[in-house]
Write a protein that holds these residues in place. Structure first.
Motif, short mmCIF file in Angstrom:
data_model
loop_
_atom_site.label_atom_id
_atom_site.label_comp_id
_atom_site.label_asym_id
_atom_site.label_seq_id
_atom_site.Cartn_x
_atom_site.Cartn_y
_atom_site.Cartn_z
N LEU A 1 0.74 -1.27 0.09
CA LEU A 1 -0.04 -0.15 0.06
C LEU A 1 1.07 1.23 -0.05
N GLN A 2 1.94 1.19 0.65
CA GLN A 2 2.77 2.44 0.80
C GLN A 2 3.32 2.56 -0.38
N GLN A 3 3.89 1.36 -1.12
CA GLN A 3 4.60 1.62 -2.29
C GLN A 3 3.84 2.15 -3.52
N GLU A 4 2.55 1.58 -3.65
CA GLU A 4 1.70 2.20 -4.54
C GLU A 4 1.25 3.70 -4.14
N THR A 5 1.26 4.03 -3.04
CA THR A 5 0.99 5.40 -2.64
C THR A 5 2.18 6.37 -3.10
N GLY A 6 3.24 5.79 -2.96
CA GLY A 6 4.32 6.54 -3.11
C GLY A 6 4.46 6.90 -4.75
N LEU A 7 3.96 5.86 -5.40
CA LEU A 7 4.11 6.16 -6.94
C LEU A 7 2.71 7.06 -7.29
N GLU A 8 1.90 6.99 -6.54
CA GLU A 8 0.65 8.02 -6.64
C GLU A 8 1.30 9.49 -6.52
N MET A 9 1.92 9.63 -5.37
CA MET A 9 2.53 10.99 -5.15
C MET A 9 3.58 11.35 -6.33
N ILE A 10 4.28 10.44 -6.81
CA ILE A 10 5.11 10.90 -8.13
C ILE A 10 4.15 11.34 -9.20
N VAL A 11 3.11 10.78 -9.56
CA VAL A 11 2.14 11.09 -10.44
C VAL A 11 1.50 12.43 -10.19
N LEU A 12 1.24 12.80 -8.98
CA LEU A 12 0.68 14.05 -8.41
C LEU A 12 1.69 15.03 -8.87
N TRP A 13 3.29 14.85 -8.40
CA TRP A 13 4.14 15.73 -8.53
C TRP A 13 4.65 15.92 -10.16
N LEU A 14 4.46 14.98 -11.04
CA LEU A 14 4.54 15.14 -12.40
C LEU A 14 3.44 15.78 -13.20
N ARG A 15 2.13 15.67 -12.42
CA ARG A 15 1.13 16.51 -13.15
C ARG A 15 1.18 18.11 -12.67
N ASP A 16 1.73 18.27 -11.51
CA ASP A 16 1.99 19.62 -11.24
C ASP A 16 3.22 20.21 -12.07
N LEU A 17 4.09 19.45 -12.30
CA LEU A 17 4.97 19.94 -13.22
C LEU A 17 4.64 20.16 -14.83
N LEU A 18 3.52 19.21 -14.98
CA LEU A 18 2.75 19.55 -16.31
C LEU A 18 2.07 20.91 -16.26
N TYR A 19 1.17 21.04 -15.16
CA TYR A 19 0.39 22.20 -14.98
C TYR A 19 1.39 23.34 -15.14
N THR A 20 2.45 23.40 -14.60
CA THR A 20 3.36 24.54 -14.55
C THR A 20 3.77 24.70 -16.01
N GLN A 21 4.09 23.95 -16.61
CA GLN A 21 4.30 23.93 -18.18
C GLN A 21 3.29 24.80 -18.91
N VAL A 22 2.00 24.31 -18.64
CA VAL A 22 1.10 25.04 -19.44
C VAL A 22 0.32 26.23 -18.70
N GLY A 23 1.05 26.76 -17.77
CA GLY A 23 0.71 27.86 -17.01
C GLY A 23 -0.75 27.79 -16.20
N LYS A 24 -0.76 26.58 -15.57
CA LYS A 24 -1.96 26.32 -14.68
C LYS A 24 -1.41 26.26 -13.22
N GLN A 25 -0.72 27.14 -12.76
CA GLN A 25 0.03 26.90 -11.41
C GLN A 25 -1.00 27.09 -10.13
N GLY A 26 -2.25 27.78 -10.66
CA GLY A 26 -3.12 27.85 -9.36
C GLY A 26 -3.87 26.16 -9.07
N ASN A 27 -3.53 25.32 -10.04
CA ASN A 27 -3.99 23.87 -9.79
C ASN A 27 -3.13 23.05 -9.11
N LEU A 28 -1.85 23.54 -8.65
CA LEU A 28 -0.82 22.70 -7.98
C LEU A 28 -1.31 21.96 -6.72
#
Length: 329
Positions: free
Chosen positions: A247-274
């Motif tokens: 469970l912790q391992q899967e959750t850790g990967l989900e956290m990485i997904v959220l981090w990468l999504r925040d990076l993508l939001y930053t790329q497209v100028g949607k910093q308000g969604n971080l």
């Protein structure tokens, strides 16, 4: 105290249907509330009881101040019975005790209500006893069966009950529920986005694991883009020891997904969604070092890492491959 109006938006199908039945005094004798933790099953079951017994209700809305409303809120009403699993299951003896209680005359009214939480955890013998009770109710009764796993209920129980499916909570409502349980605002929104489930979110707050994991993810991913050699050390020294179970391992990967999504939001100028809004400066910095295409590919790589983890590949090997593929772009 929550009211029916508080739940109309969150459960736009369930609430109007129940309110119509209450207003017309045509409630079924048994309901199955199915939905994940945090969807409002218990809150609405309590509202049903209050509307049933309130002496001053306005059409369907209980007053929340009379003696009946207050005792239902505190769990002390003599004609409202709640059954919880004892250990891992609900046993036959619990249902038989309930039947005996309902055989007596109501203490104050002509009606009784029983709520069975985690109804899917009934043993076979308990479920069969309940089935008989549903077929031959003692007087004026209302049964509310709450479950996250309706498929595990006996088909005969489902056929004798009205099934209502609850929508999962929105992240906004879930975050507010977590804050009501004492979780810090920023962390509550983070956990709501991460899990979409109140019970899972609260589990992750135990022993501050989610706080530690969040910190390690932020360090690991920042180093991966700015100091990749250091990221390899952080993986071994901090990530692996922290991710002790699946469970912790899967959750850790989900956290990485959220981090990468925040990076993508930053790329497209949607910093308000971080989700990691306190790290905006880091995302601004790293966004200059990569592209939307590479980030999208990295997200796909995390999905592949999840698949490998499900195939029982060791977490260290999964993470080493993942970090390498992200770094290579």
């Amino acid at each position: 105290m929550e009211t029916w109006n508080d739940w109309k938006e969150a459960q736009p199908q369930v609430v109007p249907m129940l309110l119509s039945s209450i207003k017309k005094n045509r409630m079924a004798h048994a309901y199955i509330f199915e939905g994940q933790a945090g969807s409002g099953k218990q809150s609405i079951a309590q509202l049903m009881a209050k509307s049933y017994f309130c002496t001053n209700k306005d059409e369907y809305e209980p007053c929340l101040t009379c003696s009946n409303c207050n005792r239902i809120e505190s769990g002390n009403h003599p004609d409202v019975h709640v059954i919880e699993p004892e250990g891992q299951s609900i046993k036959k003896e619990q249902i038989e005790f309930l039947q005996k209680e309902f055989a007596y005359r109501s203490v104050e009214t002509s009606a009784k209500i029983y709520v069975i939480n985690d109804a899917n955890k009934m043993t076979v013998s308990a479920a069969n006893s309940l089935l008989k009770f549903l077929e031959e109710p003692q007087g004026e009764t209302l049964a509310l069966l709450l479950t996250e796993q309706p498929a595990q209920l006996l088909p005969t129980i489902k056929s004798r009950s009205q099934q209502l499916r609850f929508l999962p909570p929105t992240n906004e409502r879930l975050a507010k529920q977590l804050m009501n349980d004492g979780v810090d605002k920023n962390h509550a929104y983070f956990l709501a986005e991460l899990t979409g489930n109140k019970e899972a979110a609260l589990q992750l707050t135990d022993a501050d694991w989610s706080f530690q994991a969040r910190s390690v993810v932020l360090q690991l991913m920042h180093e991966l883009y700015t100091r990749p050699d250091q990221a390899a050390m952080t993986l071994v020294d901090k990530w692996i020891p922290l991710m002790g179970n699946r469970l912790q391992q899967e959750t850790g990967l989900e956290m990485i997904v959220l981090w990468l999504r925040d990076l993508l939001y930053t790329q497209v100028g949607k910093q308000g969604n971080l989700i990691f809004s306190d790290c905006q400066k880091q995302f601004d910095e790293i966004a200059l070092l990569t592209s939307q295409r590479v980030i999208s590919q990295s997200l796909a790589n995390v999905l592949e890492a999840k698949r490998q983890l499900s195939a029982n590949v060791s977490i260290q090997l999964v993470m080493e491959r993942l970090l390498f593929t992200i770094q290579e772009g």
